[in-house]
Every structure is written in C-alpha cells, then in structure tokens.
Scaffold this motif. Structure first.
Motif, mmCIF file in Angstrom:
data_model
loop_
_atom_site.group_PDB
_atom_site.id
_atom_site.type_symbol
_atom_site.label_atom_id
_atom_site.label_comp_id
_atom_site.label_asym_id
_atom_site.label_seq_id
_atom_site.Cartn_x
_atom_site.Cartn_y
_atom_site.Cartn_z
ATOM 1 N N SER A 23 0.858 -1.188 0.000
ATOM 2 C CA SER A 23 0.000 0.000 0.000
ATOM 3 C C SER A 23 0.892 1.235 0.000
ATOM 4 O O SER A 23 2.044 1.174 0.432
ATOM 5 N N PRO A 24 0.397 2.375 -0.496
ATOM 6 C CA PRO A 24 1.241 3.572 -0.587
ATOM 7 C C PRO A 24 1.731 4.030 0.784
ATOM 8 O O PRO A 24 0.935 4.200 1.705
ATOM 9 N N HIS A 25 3.052 4.167 0.906
ATOM 10 C CA HIS A 25 3.672 4.566 2.177
ATOM 11 C C HIS A 25 3.310 3.615 3.319
ATOM 12 O O HIS A 25 3.370 3.999 4.490
ATOM 13 N N ASN A 26 2.906 2.402 2.977
ATOM 14 C CA ASN A 26 2.482 1.428 3.982
ATOM 15 C C ASN A 26 1.398 2.013 4.895
ATOM 16 O O ASN A 26 1.382 1.794 6.110
ATOM 17 N N THR A 27 0.471 2.737 4.281
ATOM 18 C CA THR A 27 -0.614 3.345 5.048
ATOM 19 C C THR A 27 -1.670 2.322 5.466
ATOM 20 O O THR A 27 -2.458 2.597 6.380
ATOM 21 N N GLN A 28 -1.723 1.170 4.770
ATOM 22 C CA GLN A 28 -2.702 0.122 5.101
ATOM 23 C C GLN A 28 -4.116 0.717 5.217
ATOM 24 O O GLN A 28 -4.761 0.632 6.273
ATOM 25 N N PRO A 29 -4.626 1.301 4.125
ATOM 26 C CA PRO A 29 -5.871 2.089 4.212
ATOM 27 C C PRO A 29 -7.133 1.249 4.076
ATOM 28 O O PRO A 29 -8.032 1.572 3.293
ATOM 29 N N TRP A 30 -7.221 0.176 4.847
ATOM 30 C CA TRP A 30 -8.338 -0.748 4.658
ATOM 31 C C TRP A 30 -9.095 -1.052 5.940
ATOM 32 O O TRP A 30 -8.545 -1.063 7.036
ATOM 33 N N ILE A 31 -10.380 -1.304 5.749
ATOM 34 C CA ILE A 31 -11.270 -1.811 6.793
ATOM 35 C C ILE A 31 -12.065 -2.947 6.157
ATOM 36 O O ILE A 31 -12.560 -2.806 5.035
ATOM 37 N N PHE A 32 -12.186 -4.061 6.857
ATOM 38 C CA PHE A 32 -12.875 -5.235 6.323
ATOM 39 C C PHE A 32 -14.137 -5.524 7.134
ATOM 40 O O PHE A 32 -14.092 -5.559 8.364
ATOM 41 N N ALA A 62 -1.483 15.718 0.175
ATOM 42 C CA ALA A 62 -1.034 16.285 -1.092
ATOM 43 C C ALA A 62 -0.311 15.263 -1.960
ATOM 44 O O ALA A 62 -0.161 15.463 -3.166
ATOM 45 N N PHE A 63 0.147 14.162 -1.378
ATOM 46 C CA PHE A 63 0.798 13.103 -2.145
ATOM 47 C C PHE A 63 -0.228 12.297 -2.948
ATOM 48 O O PHE A 63 0.117 11.714 -3.983
ATOM 49 N N ASP A 64 -1.459 12.256 -2.478
ATOM 50 C CA ASP A 64 -2.495 11.451 -3.128
ATOM 51 C C ASP A 64 -3.840 12.153 -2.959
ATOM 52 O O ASP A 64 -4.745 11.645 -2.306
ATOM 53 N N PRO A 65 -3.991 13.327 -3.534
ATOM 54 C CA PRO A 65 -5.169 14.165 -3.244
ATOM 55 C C PRO A 65 -6.494 13.570 -3.709
ATOM 56 O O PRO A 65 -7.547 13.977 -3.216
ATOM 57 N N TYR A 66 -6.452 12.618 -4.641
ATOM 58 C CA TYR A 66 -7.697 12.041 -5.163
ATOM 59 C C TYR A 66 -7.887 10.581 -4.737
ATOM 60 O O TYR A 66 -8.749 9.894 -5.263
ATOM 61 N N LEU A 67 -7.068 10.107 -3.801
ATOM 62 C CA LEU A 67 -7.138 8.733 -3.290
ATOM 63 C C LEU A 67 -6.887 7.700 -4.390
ATOM 64 O O LEU A 67 -7.312 6.549 -4.292
ATOM 65 N N ARG A 68 -6.198 8.110 -5.430
ATOM 66 C CA ARG A 68 -5.878 7.207 -6.538
ATOM 67 C C ARG A 68 -4.942 6.091 -6.076
ATOM 68 O O ARG A 68 -5.190 4.889 -6.317
ATOM 69 N N GLU A 69 -3.860 6.479 -5.412
ATOM 70 C CA GLU A 69 -2.915 5.478 -4.928
ATOM 71 C C GLU A 69 -3.542 4.622 -3.828
ATOM 72 O O GLU A 69 -3.252 3.432 -3.718
ATOM 73 N N MET A 70 -4.406 5.213 -3.016
ATOM 74 C CA MET A 70 -5.107 4.441 -1.996
ATOM 75 C C MET A 70 -5.909 3.318 -2.641
ATOM 76 O O MET A 70 -5.885 2.165 -2.183
ATOM 77 N N HIS A 71 -6.628 3.618 -3.712
ATOM 78 C CA HIS A 71 -7.429 2.605 -4.375
ATOM 79 C C HIS A 71 -6.552 1.536 -5.033
ATOM 80 O O HIS A 71 -6.949 0.369 -5.101
ATOM 81 N N ILE A 72 -5.403 1.928 -5.526
ATOM 82 C CA ILE A 72 -4.477 0.928 -6.066
ATOM 83 C C ILE A 72 -4.035 -0.020 -4.950
ATOM 84 O O ILE A 72 -3.984 -1.243 -5.135
ATOM 85 N N GLY A 73 -3.744 0.535 -3.776
ATOM 86 C CA GLY A 73 -3.382 -0.307 -2.638
ATOM 87 C C GLY A 73 -4.510 -1.237 -2.234
ATOM 88 O O GLY A 73 -4.282 -2.400 -1.877
ATOM 89 N N LEU A 74 -5.749 -0.759 -2.305
ATOM 90 C CA LEU A 74 -6.897 -1.601 -1.995
ATOM 91 C C LEU A 74 -7.039 -2.724 -3.028
ATOM 92 O O LEU A 74 -7.410 -3.858 -2.690
ATOM 93 N N GLY A 75 -6.725 -2.411 -4.278
ATOM 94 C CA GLY A 75 -6.731 -3.447 -5.305
ATOM 95 C C GLY A 75 -5.713 -4.531 -5.022
ATOM 96 O O GLY A 75 -5.946 -5.719 -5.302
ATOM 97 N N TRP A 84 4.120 9.941 7.789
ATOM 98 C CA TRP A 84 4.064 8.478 7.845
ATOM 99 C C TRP A 84 5.435 7.860 8.096
ATOM 100 O O TRP A 84 5.601 6.645 7.958
ATOM 101 N N MET A 85 6.414 8.666 8.506
ATOM 102 C CA MET A 85 7.741 8.153 8.837
ATOM 103 C C MET A 85 7.788 7.776 10.303
ATOM 104 O O MET A 85 7.477 8.587 11.175
ATOM 105 N N ARG A 86 8.140 6.544 10.606
ATOM 106 C CA ARG A 86 8.238 6.050 11.981
ATOM 107 C C ARG A 86 9.722 5.867 12.312
ATOM 108 O O ARG A 86 10.352 4.894 11.913
ATOM 109 N N GLU A 87 10.282 6.833 13.037
ATOM 110 C CA GLU A 87 11.724 6.847 13.259
ATOM 111 C C GLU A 87 12.173 6.018 14.450
ATOM 112 O O GLU A 87 13.323 5.597 14.510
ATOM 113 N N SER A 88 11.312 5.789 15.421
ATOM 114 C CA SER A 88 11.714 5.071 16.626
ATOM 115 C C SER A 88 10.999 3.730 16.721
ATOM 116 O O SER A 88 9.939 3.512 16.117
#
Length: 402
Positions: free
Chosen positions: A73-82, A101-114, A244-248
């Motif tokens: 998924s984009p940036h490992n956002t895991q944008p799903w609910i089942f 601003a990286f995905d203003p239309y949720l296009r990449e989110m939907h690709i991740g859902l696919g 979405w950066m997890r440094e620690s």
C-alpha cells in the motif's frame, strides 16, 4: 578549609575522560535502544507475517483477510477496513489514512486496496472458497470526504468441495516485500517474467509499458528524477510524506504502519547513522530520497515500466491496477526478483491538477509512451536485488476488521 586539587594530572584527566565516556556511552545506548539500533523493532509489529496462515483462521473468511493485510500500500498506510461474514468480505477505503497532497484524489489508496483484493483472491482457493469480485463504480474526483470509510470492493464467497492446492503465488504471499535496495543491472530478468507481466495486464484490460534501455528508458529515468526534484521542493507534499515516517521503535510498535529506516533501502552504515544521529528536517531527509532515487535505484534497475489505464481517476480501473501490481509482485517473488514503485511522475500529475497548474508531468508521460489515450497511473522498477530487505510492520486483524 582545604582547597580542592585542580591540577590537571594524567590521573585526573583520565578520570574525567572516563566519566565523560560513560555518560556519552549511556546516551548512545539509550538512543540506540529507542531508535531500534540494537536489533529489529518490537516483534509484535511484525507478527501478522507469521500468523497469516494460522490454524485458527485457516479455512475461514478471516484467513483471506489475514493474507490481504500483507499487501502493498502507498507509504504502507494500510488504508483498509474489512467487514466479514460467512459468505462475503466487504473492503472499505479508510479515507482518514490518506496521503494528503501526495495522493489528493485517493488514486494510490485505491491501487493499494486493489492489491489487497488480489491477495485475498489468491488466498481463497487454498482456504476452500470460490470468489467473485465486485468492483466499485464512479470517479475518484467525486470522493471528497476524508473521514468516512467508502466501500471499495466486495468478495462474494462460495464453498469449494475441497480446498484448492497451494500454488506458487499463494506461497509467495508472506515472502513478498518491497525491496528499495540496489538491484543487479547486469542480471536482466528472464523473458518469461516479462511475458507473464504482459499477460497479467492484458487480462485486466490494462496497458503495460516496459523499458530496459534506449531513449524511452532514459526518458523514464529522467521523468522520475524530475518529479522527485519537484516533490522535495513542495513543502505540503514533504510534510504529508513525513507524517508516515516512523523513526523510533516505539513509533513502529505504536502505529504498526508507515515507513522506517530499516525498510528504506539504505546501506547498513547509513541506516545506523540515521538511527543514531538527530532527525534531519523533513526537506533534508527527502533530499536523501532524491539522491537514492537518482544515484542508486534507477541506475541499478534492469527493467522499469508503467501500468496505464484509459482513465486514472476511474475507481474500478484504479482497483484493477492494484490487482495487476499485486499479481506482478507475487510473480516476481515466486521467481526470485523484486519490484518497487517509483510513482513520483504520476504523483506530480495529481498535484498539478490539484493546484490548477499546467500539466507538465502529463506531457512528460505522453512523450515517453507516445500514446495520450493510455494514462500511466503506476510506475515501477524491477530486478534481482543485491541485498535482502527488512519486512514492514502491519496492523493486526483486530485493528482492521470492523
């Protein structure tokens, strides 16, 4: 009162030096532990990779979901609910987990859902199910809500007389990871792999462009670098990405999503330095991303490509692209090579549209493909990696099943 002896003797100096050394060492050890230098981040953030085929979920719809959450998924956002029942799995887009601003239309989110849909499809047979996918309708440009989950797809399940045999793509599910390290440019991909990719795209009515060398490959690389340069000067995009950066290690365990230094594809010494040293300003960190893209990832890749559709903002087509990408990645994993998204040239298309700017990025893409009727919506590189990669964290089933 006797005055203290302040003479700088060798013994006094060594004593002071030892104290400073101990204080410094203690500080380094504390930061090393806090930033995950002394070992991998807490294992609880990674247990879904081990439990995806657990006995307690085997043969149930939850087994499909347990496989689905391992998807890219984009940036490992895991944008799903089942939403799960005995004969149906509904997949919702968790619009609150968007990239701004990286995905203003949720296009990449939907690709991740696919991607999640395709992974669940491959998990269905071995768990005793026949599956029919119900794709969404409509256009992404009309999805303006960023708080309410939106139905993205549904899987209708019916029982098989007996579970299907586990094929190579099913077995590749827990082995699939995004490898951002350099690839072996001298070791090209087998022709059979490229043929499989083309067949997968054709099955979904999608156009695939592959570039190995020549003018089109040069233009592809230049387009990715140019788009990355534009992104790192866009403060809003940089901030959206950095969120979405997890440094620690604590953040990895708390959120179980996003990007971290272990999965960034850095050289070992750079990973160590990134963890030990103070955090860079977001813009500086993204300059390092540009350097990595320009000097390592693109030059080392024997193959790059676009996945293109007729309308990149059509919801069903975006979902289909995710399914194609997931199948390509699983195929690559089964054959021993890796694939990584390099979606910057399409992300700047979205951004220019959002800001009402002239679409220079679209023109770049058309110059490469030579066909404006097909719109690239996903860009990638592929090759045999020179280094194994770390796995990325995942949220547990209980966090994503409503």
């Amino acid at each position: 009162m006797k005055k203290p002896d302040l003479t700088l003797t060798r013994r006094n100096l060594l004593g002071a030096g030892s104290a400073v050394t101990l204080i410094f060492a203690a500080g380094v050890l504390w930061r090393a532990k806090e930033r995950g230098v002394l070992g991998p981040a807490p294992s609880d953030a990674y247990t879904p990779w081990d439990l995806w085929n657990a006995t307690e979920t085997k043969g149930t719809p939850l087994a499909l979901v347990a496989a689905g959450i391992l998807s890219s998924s984009p940036h490992n956002t895991q944008p799903w609910i089942f939403h799960v029942s005995a004969d149906r799995i509904e997949l919702y887009a968790d619009t609150s987990r968007n990239l701004g601003a990286f995905d203003p239309y949720l296009r990449e989110m939907h690709i991740g859902l696919g991607c999640a849909v395709e992974t669940m499809v491959h998990a269905a047979g071995p768990n005793g199910y026949r599956v029919a996918v119900e794709a969404p309708t409509g256009n992404l440009l009309t999805l303006t809500d960023r708080k309410t989950p939106v139905l993205a797809a549904a899987l209708a399940l019916s029982p098989l007389s007996s579970p299907a045999e586990e094929d190579s793509l099913y077995q590749a599910i827990p082995m699939r990871h995004t490898n951002r390290h350099p690839y072996d440019r001298a070791r090209g991909l087998p022709p059979s792999a490229k043929a499989i990719m083309a067949d997968v795209a054709e099955e979904e009515g999608i156009q695939l462009y592959l570039f190995e060398d020549g003018q089109a490959r040069t233009q592809f690389d230049e387009a990715v670098v140019a788009a990355t340069e534009e992104i790192i000067t866009d403060h809003e995009m940089v901030e959206a990405s950095s969120a979405w950066m997890r440094e620690s290690s604590a953040d990895v365990l708390k959120y179980r999503d996003g990007l971290n230094f272990d999965t960034a594809g850095l050289a070992p010494w750079l990973t160590l330095a990134a963890k030990l040293l103070p955090s860079l300003p977001a813009e500086e960190g993204h300059k390092a991303w540009l350097d990595q893209t320009r000097n390592s990832q693109l030059p080392s890749a024997p193959l790059t490509g676009f996945i293109a559709v007729r309308d990149r903002y059509d919801r069903a087509q975006s979902l289909a692209v995710g399914r194609v990408w997931a199948r390509m990645q699983l195929t690559a994993t089964a054959l021993g090579f890796s694939m990584q998204p390099v979606n910057q040239p399409i992300e700047t298309v979205d951004r220019e549209r959002q800001l009402g700017k002239e679409s220079k990025s679209e023109a770049r893409l058309t110059e490469i493909t030579g066909d404006a009727a097909w719109q690239p919506t996903f860009a990638f590189r592929a090759g045999f990696p020179t280094t194994t990669c770390a796995i990325s964290p995942r949220r547990p089933l209980k966090s994503v099943v409503a």
